[in-house]
Design a protein around this motif. Structure first.
Motif, mmCIF file in Angstrom:
data_model
loop_
_atom_site.group_PDB
_atom_site.id
_atom_site.type_symbol
_atom_site.label_atom_id
_atom_site.label_comp_id
_atom_site.label_asym_id
_atom_site.label_seq_id
_atom_site.Cartn_x
_atom_site.Cartn_y
_atom_site.Cartn_z
ATOM 1 N N ARG A 177 -39.342 -1.179 -8.316
ATOM 2 C CA ARG A 177 -38.149 -0.659 -8.981
ATOM 3 C C ARG A 177 -38.406 -0.452 -10.470
ATOM 4 O O ARG A 177 -37.497 -0.155 -11.224
ATOM 5 C CB ARG A 177 -36.974 -1.614 -8.783
ATOM 6 C CG ARG A 177 -36.362 -1.474 -7.425
ATOM 7 C CD ARG A 177 -35.717 -2.757 -6.928
ATOM 8 N NE ARG A 177 -35.667 -2.764 -5.476
ATOM 9 C CZ ARG A 177 -36.628 -3.192 -4.688
ATOM 10 N NH1 ARG A 177 -37.734 -3.678 -5.197
ATOM 11 N NH2 ARG A 177 -36.514 -3.147 -3.386
ATOM 12 N N GLY A 178 -39.648 -0.645 -10.893
ATOM 13 C CA GLY A 178 -39.961 -0.592 -12.320
ATOM 14 C C GLY A 178 -40.232 0.827 -12.802
ATOM 15 O O GLY A 178 -41.359 1.280 -12.786
ATOM 16 N N ASN A 179 -39.192 1.507 -13.214
ATOM 17 C CA ASN A 179 -39.364 2.866 -13.733
ATOM 18 C C ASN A 179 -38.856 2.922 -15.169
ATOM 19 O O ASN A 179 -37.651 2.804 -15.410
ATOM 20 C CB ASN A 179 -38.585 3.854 -12.851
ATOM 21 C CG ASN A 179 -38.756 5.281 -13.332
ATOM 22 O OD1 ASN A 179 -39.368 5.548 -14.379
ATOM 23 N ND2 ASN A 179 -38.224 6.217 -12.565
ATOM 24 N N PRO A 180 -39.749 3.106 -16.163
ATOM 25 C CA PRO A 180 -39.302 3.123 -17.561
ATOM 26 C C PRO A 180 -38.303 4.242 -17.852
ATOM 27 O O PRO A 180 -37.536 4.158 -18.815
ATOM 28 C CB PRO A 180 -40.589 3.359 -18.355
ATOM 29 C CG PRO A 180 -41.715 3.290 -17.412
ATOM 30 C CD PRO A 180 -41.190 3.295 -16.012
ATOM 31 N N PHE A 181 -38.285 5.278 -17.036
ATOM 32 C CA PHE A 181 -37.354 6.397 -17.277
ATOM 33 C C PHE A 181 -35.947 6.090 -16.751
ATOM 34 O O PHE A 181 -34.998 6.847 -17.021
ATOM 35 C CB PHE A 181 -37.883 7.687 -16.630
ATOM 36 C CG PHE A 181 -39.123 8.187 -17.310
ATOM 37 C CD1 PHE A 181 -39.037 8.977 -18.447
ATOM 38 C CD2 PHE A 181 -40.384 7.852 -16.820
ATOM 39 C CE1 PHE A 181 -40.183 9.422 -19.092
ATOM 40 C CE2 PHE A 181 -41.528 8.294 -17.454
ATOM 41 C CZ PHE A 181 -41.429 9.080 -18.593
ATOM 42 N N GLY A 182 -35.824 5.016 -15.982
ATOM 43 C CA GLY A 182 -34.505 4.644 -15.465
ATOM 44 C C GLY A 182 -34.528 3.174 -15.105
ATOM 45 O O GLY A 182 -34.925 2.802 -14.005
ATOM 46 N N ARG A 183 -34.162 2.341 -16.058
ATOM 47 C CA ARG A 183 -34.236 0.904 -15.821
ATOM 48 C C ARG A 183 -32.836 0.317 -15.813
ATOM 49 O O ARG A 183 -32.013 0.673 -16.660
ATOM 50 C CB ARG A 183 -35.063 0.266 -16.931
ATOM 51 C CG ARG A 183 -35.625 -1.060 -16.531
ATOM 52 C CD ARG A 183 -36.546 -1.589 -17.589
ATOM 53 N NE ARG A 183 -36.943 -2.928 -17.204
ATOM 54 C CZ ARG A 183 -37.401 -3.835 -18.035
ATOM 55 N NH1 ARG A 183 -37.556 -3.549 -19.295
ATOM 56 N NH2 ARG A 183 -37.725 -5.034 -17.606
ATOM 57 N N LYS A 184 -32.594 -0.552 -14.821
ATOM 58 C CA LYS A 184 -31.282 -1.190 -14.729
ATOM 59 C C LYS A 184 -31.193 -2.298 -15.767
ATOM 60 O O LYS A 184 -32.049 -3.199 -15.786
ATOM 61 C CB LYS A 184 -31.148 -1.806 -13.324
ATOM 62 C CG LYS A 184 -29.828 -1.499 -12.651
ATOM 63 C CD LYS A 184 -29.772 -2.170 -11.292
ATOM 64 C CE LYS A 184 -29.426 -1.184 -10.202
ATOM 65 N NZ LYS A 184 -29.372 -1.746 -8.863
ATOM 66 N N VAL A 185 -30.226 -2.231 -16.671
ATOM 67 C CA VAL A 185 -30.036 -3.318 -17.639
ATOM 68 C C VAL A 185 -28.552 -3.690 -17.685
ATOM 69 O O VAL A 185 -27.696 -2.888 -17.299
ATOM 70 C CB VAL A 185 -30.506 -2.920 -19.069
ATOM 71 C CG1 VAL A 185 -32.010 -2.727 -19.135
ATOM 72 C CG2 VAL A 185 -29.802 -1.683 -19.566
ATOM 73 N N MET A 186 -28.265 -4.890 -18.169
ATOM 74 C CA MET A 186 -26.870 -5.332 -18.306
ATOM 75 C C MET A 186 -26.377 -4.979 -19.704
ATOM 76 O O MET A 186 -27.043 -5.307 -20.688
ATOM 77 C CB MET A 186 -26.779 -6.850 -18.102
ATOM 78 C CG MET A 186 -27.064 -7.317 -16.686
ATOM 79 S SD MET A 186 -25.972 -6.590 -15.454
ATOM 80 C CE MET A 186 -24.507 -7.582 -15.682
ATOM 81 N N ARG A 187 -25.249 -4.258 -19.798
ATOM 82 C CA ARG A 187 -24.641 -3.975 -21.111
ATOM 83 C C ARG A 187 -23.155 -4.271 -21.007
ATOM 84 O O ARG A 187 -22.484 -3.711 -20.133
ATOM 85 C CB ARG A 187 -24.837 -2.497 -21.490
ATOM 86 C CG ARG A 187 -26.230 -2.262 -21.992
ATOM 87 C CD ARG A 187 -26.301 -1.250 -23.111
ATOM 88 N NE ARG A 187 -27.699 -1.130 -23.506
ATOM 89 C CZ ARG A 187 -28.348 0.004 -23.629
ATOM 90 N NH1 ARG A 187 -27.733 1.139 -23.447
ATOM 91 N NH2 ARG A 187 -29.610 0.015 -23.981
ATOM 92 N N ASP A 188 -22.672 -5.128 -21.866
ATOM 93 C CA ASP A 188 -21.270 -5.543 -21.855
ATOM 94 C C ASP A 188 -20.836 -5.975 -20.452
ATOM 95 O O ASP A 188 -19.787 -5.563 -19.956
ATOM 96 C CB ASP A 188 -20.357 -4.398 -22.352
ATOM 97 C CG ASP A 188 -20.776 -3.896 -23.728
ATOM 98 O OD1 ASP A 188 -21.258 -4.754 -24.509
ATOM 99 O OD2 ASP A 188 -20.652 -2.696 -23.987
ATOM 100 N N GLY A 189 -21.692 -6.769 -19.821
ATOM 101 C CA GLY A 189 -21.363 -7.294 -18.498
ATOM 102 C C GLY A 189 -21.443 -6.261 -17.384
ATOM 103 O O GLY A 189 -21.065 -6.541 -16.252
ATOM 104 N N GLN A 190 -21.933 -5.058 -17.702
ATOM 105 C CA GLN A 190 -22.020 -3.984 -16.686
ATOM 106 C C GLN A 190 -23.477 -3.572 -16.483
ATOM 107 O O GLN A 190 -24.246 -3.541 -17.452
ATOM 108 C CB GLN A 190 -21.265 -2.755 -17.203
ATOM 109 C CG GLN A 190 -19.778 -2.958 -17.342
ATOM 110 C CD GLN A 190 -19.039 -1.966 -16.477
ATOM 111 O OE1 GLN A 190 -19.424 -0.817 -16.439
ATOM 112 N NE2 GLN A 190 -18.017 -2.410 -15.800
ATOM 113 N N GLU A 191 -23.819 -3.250 -15.238
ATOM 114 C CA GLU A 191 -25.162 -2.736 -14.962
ATOM 115 C C GLU A 191 -25.221 -1.260 -15.324
ATOM 116 O O GLU A 191 -24.416 -0.470 -14.818
ATOM 117 C CB GLU A 191 -25.453 -2.869 -13.468
ATOM 118 C CG GLU A 191 -26.391 -3.975 -13.158
ATOM 119 C CD GLU A 191 -26.762 -4.055 -11.696
ATOM 120 O OE1 GLU A 191 -26.422 -3.144 -10.915
ATOM 121 O OE2 GLU A 191 -27.398 -5.040 -11.339
#
Ligand code: F6P
Length: 357
Positions: free
Chosen positions: A73-87
């Motif tokens: 799932r490691g794609n630098p062009f689309g990475r899942k991160v948490m921002r303000d409690g949201q994915e």
């Protein structure tokens, strides 16, 4: 002196450690330093890496998996991160390029299948000096005759079919074995032929369950009261769809699965014979790499370092006949490799009496 990074991306395949070992040894021979990046592309963004020494690669030639870890799932062009409690999904390719600079790397060797190598190509277009190595048990990559990992998966699948044969015959059952391969039927075709399967169902040839049933019944009428069906996870009926065990999303690829059970259920209901399904699953990706895969992976690992030394970037090492060559990543990724339904191997199997449904 060149400092070269190496990562293993996507699903693992037997022979990854043999590639790493060969790359480290060849780099050392050339007076270059090899840096192992952990868990695919993520390791560069997160700064998880270590210099690989002779100690790191001792005894790994025959080990399955990868000492570097893998992440599909490691794609630098689309990475899942948490921002303000949201994915949220974020393009982190600039952070990747910055991480690469910080590591003072001169080049990257990316070992992977179509997903990993497609990312390598996009990064190359952003200026990353990268060389690809073709890995996948599915053997579905263009540009090369064969990927490493395929041969070992075939050994595993064929051994499973051999074992299912004896119990199928003893119990007068139909045994369906569901095999990996995604949208390519190479594992089912090759192991099906090598294991003497009676029916082979592959994504490239949509099947009719009535034809499958007829094949099983005709065998029973000839006194062969058991049958073996090798079914690709990506096989589908005429006019129907592949079966999904899980739907995909922006990050995660869909997971195929369930067709083997469906075929077994149909045969059990309609052919008057007991039918069972075995899903071989990740067993096909694990274990000790075969001698051929160790040989091929070693050639690929050494060849990738030679390509770096020659500043031959944006390419993938490949096997053409018996020759190791470099092919442009664009060429390798242009058309995925599939079983040719009209080709000699399928024709040969039909002539042996194998039914494709
Ligand atoms: O591409 C290799 C492969 O093993 C396919 O044959 C299979 O469909 C897929 O990976 C499974 O992926 P995962 O391990 O993510 O379920």
């Amino acid at each position: 002196m060149k400092r070269i990074g190496i990562l293993t991306g996507g699903g693992d395949a037997p022979g990854l450690n043999a590639v790493i070992r060969a790359a480290v040894k060849t780099a050392d021979h050339q007076g270059r330093e090899m840096v192992g990046i952990m868990d695919g592309y993520d390791g560069i963004i997160d700064g998880r890496w270590r210099v690989l020494t002779a100690e790191d690669i001792r005894g790994i030639l025959s080990r399955g998996g990868t000492i570097l870890g893998a992440a599909n799932r490691g794609n630098p062009f689309g990475r899942k991160v948490m921002r303000d409690g949201q994915e949220v999904i974020v393009d982190m390719s600039d952070a990747f390029m910055a991480g690469f600079e910080q590591m003072r790397l001169d080049a990257l060797i990316a070992v992977g299948g179509d997903g990993t190598l497609r990312i390598a190509l996009e990064l190359c277009q952003k200026g990353l000096p990268v060389v690809g190595v073709p890995k996948t048990i599915d053997n579905d990559l263009g540009g090369t005759d064969v990927t490493f990992g395929f041969d070992t998966a075939l050994h595993t699948a064929t051994e499973a079919i051999d074992k299912l044969h004896t119990t199928a015959e003893a119990h007068h059952r139909v045994m369906v074995v569901e095999l990996m391969g995604r949208d390519a039927g190479f594992i089912a075709l090759h192991s099906g032929v090598a294991g003497g399967a009676d029916v082979i169902l592959i994504p490239e040839i949509p099947f009719d369950l009535n034809v499958v049933c007829r094949a099983v019944e005709e065998r029973a009428q000839r006194g062969r009261r058991f049958s073996i069906i090798a079914c690709s996870e990506g096989a589908r009926p005429v006019g129907g769809a592949q079966m999904l065990a899980r739907a995909g999303d922006q990050i995660t690829a869909e997971r195929l699965g369930g067709m083997g059970q469906r075929v077994a259920d149909w045969v059990g209901r309609n052919c008057g014979m007991e039918a069972r399904c075995t899903v071989l699953g990740h067993v096909q990706r694990g274990g000790v790499p075969s001698p051929f895969d160790r040989w091929l992976a070693t050639r690929y690992g050494a060849g990738a370092v030679r390509a770096v030394a020659a500043d031959h970037f944006g390419c993938m090492v490949a096997l053409h006949g018996t020759r190791l060559v470099d092919v442009p990543l664009t060429e390798a990724l242009a058309v995925p490799k599939r079983v040719d339904p009209e080709g000699e191997p399928v024709q040969m199997a039909r002539e042996l009496g194998i039914v494709f449904g």
